[in-house]
Design a protein around this motif. Structure first.
Motif, PDB file in Angstrom:
ATOM      1  N   ASP A  41       0.862  -1.186   0.000  1.00 26.00           N
ATOM      2  CA  ASP A  41       0.000   0.000   0.000  1.00 26.00           C
ATOM      3  C   ASP A  41       0.895   1.233   0.000  1.00 26.00           C
ATOM      4  O   ASP A  41       1.281   1.745   1.050  1.00 26.00           O
ATOM      5  CB  ASP A  41      -0.913  -0.016   1.220  1.00 26.00           C
ATOM      6  CG  ASP A  41      -1.949   1.108   1.184  1.00 26.00           C
ATOM      7  OD1 ASP A  41      -1.946   1.893   0.223  1.00 26.00           O
ATOM      8  OD2 ASP A  41      -2.762   1.185   2.125  1.00 26.00           O
ATOM      9  N   ASP A  42       1.249   1.703  -1.195  1.00 27.93           N
ATOM     10  CA  ASP A  42       2.160   2.835  -1.357  1.00 27.93           C
ATOM     11  C   ASP A  42       1.536   3.808  -2.359  1.00 27.93           C
ATOM     12  O   ASP A  42       1.523   3.554  -3.557  1.00 27.93           O
ATOM     13  CB  ASP A  42       3.512   2.343  -1.850  1.00 27.93           C
ATOM     14  CG  ASP A  42       4.546   3.456  -1.919  1.00 27.93           C
ATOM     15  OD1 ASP A  42       4.160   4.632  -1.746  1.00 27.93           O
ATOM     16  OD2 ASP A  42       5.724   3.159  -2.156  1.00 27.93           O
ATOM     17  N   SER A  43       1.004   4.916  -1.845  1.00 33.59           N
ATOM     18  CA  SER A  43       0.286   5.850  -2.705  1.00 33.59           C
ATOM     19  C   SER A  43       1.175   6.496  -3.759  1.00 33.59           C
ATOM     20  O   SER A  43       0.682   6.977  -4.782  1.00 33.59           O
ATOM     21  CB  SER A  43      -0.382   6.940  -1.855  1.00 33.59           C
ATOM     22  OG  SER A  43       0.592   7.661  -1.113  1.00 33.59           O
ATOM     23  N   LYS A  50      -4.283   7.848  -2.312  1.00 33.29           N
ATOM     24  CA  LYS A  50      -4.301   6.867  -1.237  1.00 33.29           C
ATOM     25  C   LYS A  50      -5.456   5.879  -1.380  1.00 33.29           C
ATOM     26  O   LYS A  50      -5.315   4.696  -1.049  1.00 33.29           O
ATOM     27  CB  LYS A  50      -4.392   7.579   0.119  1.00 33.29           C
ATOM     28  CG  LYS A  50      -3.168   8.416   0.458  1.00 33.29           C
ATOM     29  CD  LYS A  50      -3.299   9.041   1.839  1.00 33.29           C
ATOM     30  CE  LYS A  50      -2.055   9.857   2.192  1.00 33.29           C
ATOM     31  NZ  LYS A  50      -2.171  10.473   3.539  1.00 33.29           N
ATOM     32  N   SER A  53      -4.509   3.334  -4.012  1.00 34.63           N
ATOM     33  CA  SER A  53      -3.464   2.454  -3.501  1.00 34.63           C
ATOM     34  C   SER A  53      -4.043   1.423  -2.546  1.00 34.63           C
ATOM     35  O   SER A  53      -3.709   0.232  -2.619  1.00 34.63           O
ATOM     36  CB  SER A  53      -2.389   3.285  -2.803  1.00 34.63           C
ATOM     37  OG  SER A  53      -1.401   2.461  -2.232  1.00 34.63           O
ATOM     38  N   LYS A  54      -4.924   1.868  -1.642  1.00 39.02           N
ATOM     39  CA  LYS A  54      -5.522   0.950  -0.664  1.00 39.02           C
ATOM     40  C   LYS A  54      -6.384  -0.096  -1.361  1.00 39.02           C
ATOM     41  O   LYS A  54      -6.360  -1.279  -1.027  1.00 39.02           O
ATOM     42  CB  LYS A  54      -6.351   1.734   0.344  1.00 39.02           C
ATOM     43  CG  LYS A  54      -6.854   0.904   1.524  1.00 39.02           C
ATOM     44  CD  LYS A  54      -7.522   1.805   2.548  1.00 39.02           C
ATOM     45  CE  LYS A  54      -7.818   1.076   3.840  1.00 39.02           C
ATOM     46  NZ  LYS A  54      -8.734  -0.050   3.699  1.00 39.02           N
ATOM     47  N   LYS A  55      -7.164   0.346  -2.351  1.00 35.03           N
ATOM     48  CA  LYS A  55      -8.021  -0.595  -3.077  1.00 35.03           C
ATOM     49  C   LYS A  55      -7.185  -1.623  -3.829  1.00 35.03           C
ATOM     50  O   LYS A  55      -7.505  -2.818  -3.844  1.00 35.03           O
ATOM     51  CB  LYS A  55      -8.927   0.154  -4.058  1.00 35.03           C
ATOM     52  CG  LYS A  55      -9.913  -0.763  -4.793  1.00 35.03           C
ATOM     53  CD  LYS A  55     -10.809   0.026  -5.715  1.00 35.03           C
ATOM     54  CE  LYS A  55     -11.882  -0.878  -6.325  1.00 35.03           C
ATOM     55  NZ  LYS A  55     -11.312  -2.024  -7.060  1.00 35.03           N
ATOM     56  N   ASN A  56      -6.100  -1.157  -4.445  1.00 30.97           N
ATOM     57  CA  ASN A  56      -5.225  -2.074  -5.158  1.00 30.97           C
ATOM     58  C   ASN A  56      -4.619  -3.105  -4.208  1.00 30.97           C
ATOM     59  O   ASN A  56      -4.512  -4.289  -4.539  1.00 30.97           O
ATOM     60  CB  ASN A  56      -4.108  -1.288  -5.845  1.00 30.97           C
ATOM     61  CG  ASN A  56      -3.131  -2.179  -6.577  1.00 30.97           C
ATOM     62  OD1 ASN A  56      -3.421  -2.670  -7.662  1.00 30.97           O
ATOM     63  ND2 ASN A  56      -1.960  -2.388  -5.993  1.00 30.97           N
ATOM     64  N   PHE A  57      -4.248  -2.645  -3.020  1.00 24.73           N
ATOM     65  CA  PHE A  57      -3.660  -3.538  -2.028  1.00 24.73           C
ATOM     66  C   PHE A  57      -4.673  -4.591  -1.572  1.00 24.73           C
ATOM     67  O   PHE A  57      -4.373  -5.788  -1.512  1.00 24.73           O
ATOM     68  CB  PHE A  57      -3.178  -2.712  -0.832  1.00 24.73           C
ATOM     69  CG  PHE A  57      -2.551  -3.520   0.261  1.00 24.73           C
ATOM     70  CD1 PHE A  57      -1.387  -4.241   0.035  1.00 24.73           C
ATOM     71  CD2 PHE A  57      -3.117  -3.554   1.518  1.00 24.73           C
ATOM     72  CE1 PHE A  57      -0.797  -4.989   1.046  1.00 24.73           C
ATOM     73  CE2 PHE A  57      -2.535  -4.297   2.542  1.00 24.73           C
ATOM     74  CZ  PHE A  57      -1.377  -5.014   2.299  1.00 24.73           C
ATOM     75  N   GLU A  58      -5.901  -4.149  -1.271  1.00 25.05           N
ATOM     76  CA  GLU A  58      -6.937  -5.075  -0.806  1.00 25.05           C
ATOM     77  C   GLU A  58      -7.304  -6.081  -1.898  1.00 25.05           C
ATOM     78  O   GLU A  58      -7.428  -7.283  -1.631  1.00 25.05           O
ATOM     79  CB  GLU A  58      -8.168  -4.286  -0.369  1.00 25.05           C
ATOM     80  CG  GLU A  58      -7.940  -3.444   0.875  1.00 25.05           C
ATOM     81  CD  GLU A  58      -9.146  -2.586   1.222  1.00 25.05           C
ATOM     82  OE1 GLU A  58     -10.074  -2.512   0.385  1.00 25.05           O
ATOM     83  OE2 GLU A  58      -9.146  -2.003   2.315  1.00 25.05           O
ATOM     84  N   THR A  92      -7.931  -5.301   6.847  1.00 26.00           N
ATOM     85  CA  THR A  92      -7.784  -5.565   5.416  1.00 26.00           C
ATOM     86  C   THR A  92      -7.392  -7.015   5.175  1.00 26.00           C
ATOM     87  O   THR A  92      -7.924  -7.680   4.280  1.00 26.00           O
ATOM     88  CB  THR A  92      -6.722  -4.635   4.812  1.00 26.00           C
ATOM     89  OG1 THR A  92      -7.136  -3.275   4.975  1.00 26.00           O
ATOM     90  CG2 THR A  92      -6.530  -4.917   3.329  1.00 26.00           C
TER      91      THR A  92
END
Length: 423
Positions: A41-43, A50, A53-58, A92
């Motif tokens: 999770d790196d914006s 952000k 990035s968070k959605k991509n991580f999840e 998450t």
């Protein structure tokens, strides 16, 4: 690859397969076109966005776990080793596991990191990883509903907490050992729904909300053992604010001594807090970073405050609780931080400072203003602090608390329940 020099030349000569594996550049670590790469999770990899990035991580974690699910036999077990100080990261992770079709039915913190490693020597780093044990959810599993799922969770977690406690599991290990079994009730359903208060239509019960309920039950159980040690097992004790809950758990496990930050981080997360908040906002923790300190036995009471003041400038790899006489915020015990209610431990420490100053009129005024004389929970807290102070056996903390206890009992208007708790 030329910068690798001789090392790259030697690797390059091993085999065509190794040549291919090491042919790509070391960066970038995320391929936007392929939607693949290092999962973090790196914006900065998303233009500072952000949310993206968070959605991509999840989504990426869920995709990884779906592949694990597809590779496992029906009786297979997936073990996830995870360490992160942010409660959101845990939510998450659990959410991704559930989306992928897993049931989480066990958790255990295991010390996996060396305290003398470079990463831990100058920062507030975790020393333990939490291991989650997961099994495949049957394809016939149906959606669940919040009320029965929460009730099942409460029954299961109480049984497990008693078993863990009777087995001698204590400290942060207890909190995290009890979290995994609680997740089984939630994760055995592909989705858990609840009725909304406005429309009456069902909506998903967020995993974050479920985990908050789990953490609340676990820490209340543990705090109940500290507040009522004389009772067989004690009762789960609600009502304490998060900061006071943390203080009691920390004090019971680590006392007032310097301790590595790892276990404190796990406790803080369980209370919905962070080590940074406890050190910087609430001034409960003092960062020491392993610096040498003047032993309390060698300090006189007048110089203790000055000698301990620089402690907050430590690196954060180790911490200890600030003593009651080191907490000097002017509004301590009078105003909460950020509009939140005043922590009960702040009221206790302010009362101790007023008593130490010898102004009984101000003591009585503060008791009346805060309504502490009739607060049964405050009575339990004072008694627990007395026992913890006697166990530590240093300074004048216990005598001051005992004097306050006697003063509360002698004051007119103290309710009978509060009096009985103070006896």
């Amino acid at each position: 690859m030329e910068n690798l020099g001789h090392f790259w030349v030697e690797i390059n000569r091993l085999s065509p397969e190794v040549d291919e594996a090491f042919s790509a550049a070391l960066g970038p670590k995320w391929d936007h076109e392929a939607g693949d790469g290092e999962l973090i999770d790196d914006s900065s990899r998303f233009g500072g966005d952000k949310v993206a990035s968070k959605k991509n991580f999840e989504d990426g974690m869920a995709a990884v776990f779906r592949r694990c699910h597809a590779a496992l036999k029906p009786s297979g077990i997936l073990v996830i080793v995870f360490a992160n100080k942010n409660p959101d990261a845990w939510e998450t992770l659990v959410g991704a596991l559930i989306r992928a079709g897993f049931v989480v039915d066990g958790s255990l913190p295991i010390q996996t990191e060396m305290g003398n490693r470079t990463r831990a020597q100058s920062s507030a780093a975790l020393s333990s990883s939490v291991w989650l044990v997961c099994r495949k959810r049957p394809s016939s599993a149906r959606p669940g509903f919040a009320a029965p799922v929460l009730e099942e969770m409460r029954d299961k977690i109480r049984t497990q907490m008693h078993r863990f406690w009777d087995s001698g599991i204590r400290g942060p290990d207890f909190v995290w050992a009890a979290t995994g079994p609680a997740l089984e009730a939630y994760s055995r359903h592909p989705v858990v729904r609840r009725e909304t208060s406005t429309t009456g239509q069902p909506e998903p019960l967020p995993v974050a909300e479920f985990l908050r309920e789990v953490r609340r039950l676990v820490v209340e159980f543990a705090v109940g053992r500290v507040l009522k040690p004389s009772e067989a097992g004690g009762d789960d004790h609600g009502g304490l604010d998060d900061v006071t809950t943390y203080y009691i758990l920390h004090r019971d496990s680590f006392g007032m001594a310097e301790t590595p930050i790892g276990g404190c981080i796990l406790y803080a997360m369980s209370c919905g807090l962070s080590d940074a908040e406890l050190a910087d906002r609430y001034e409960i923790l003092a960062r020491t970073g392993g610096k040498s300190e003047v032993a309390e036995d060698d300090e006189d009471e007048d110089s203790a405050e000055e000698d301990e003041a620089p402690e907050s400038e430590g690196t954060g790899s180790k911490v200890r609780l600030r003593r009651w006489d080191q907490r000097k915020r002017k509004t301590l015990g009078l105003e909460g931080i950020g509009g939140r209610p005043v922590p009960l431990i702040d009221r206790a420490h302010r009362l101790m400072q007023l008593w130490k100053a010898g102004d009984v009129a101000k003591v009585n005024a503060f008791l009346d203003q805060a309504g502490l004389a009739r607060d049964a929970l405050f009575a339990l807290l004072i008694q627990a602090l007395i026992e913890l102070a006697n166990r530590d056996g240093k300074g004048d903390e216990a005598p001051i608390l005992e004097s306050i206890s006697n003063h509360l009992r002698s004051r007119a208007g103290v309710s009978s329940p509060a009096q009985s708790l103070l006896l």
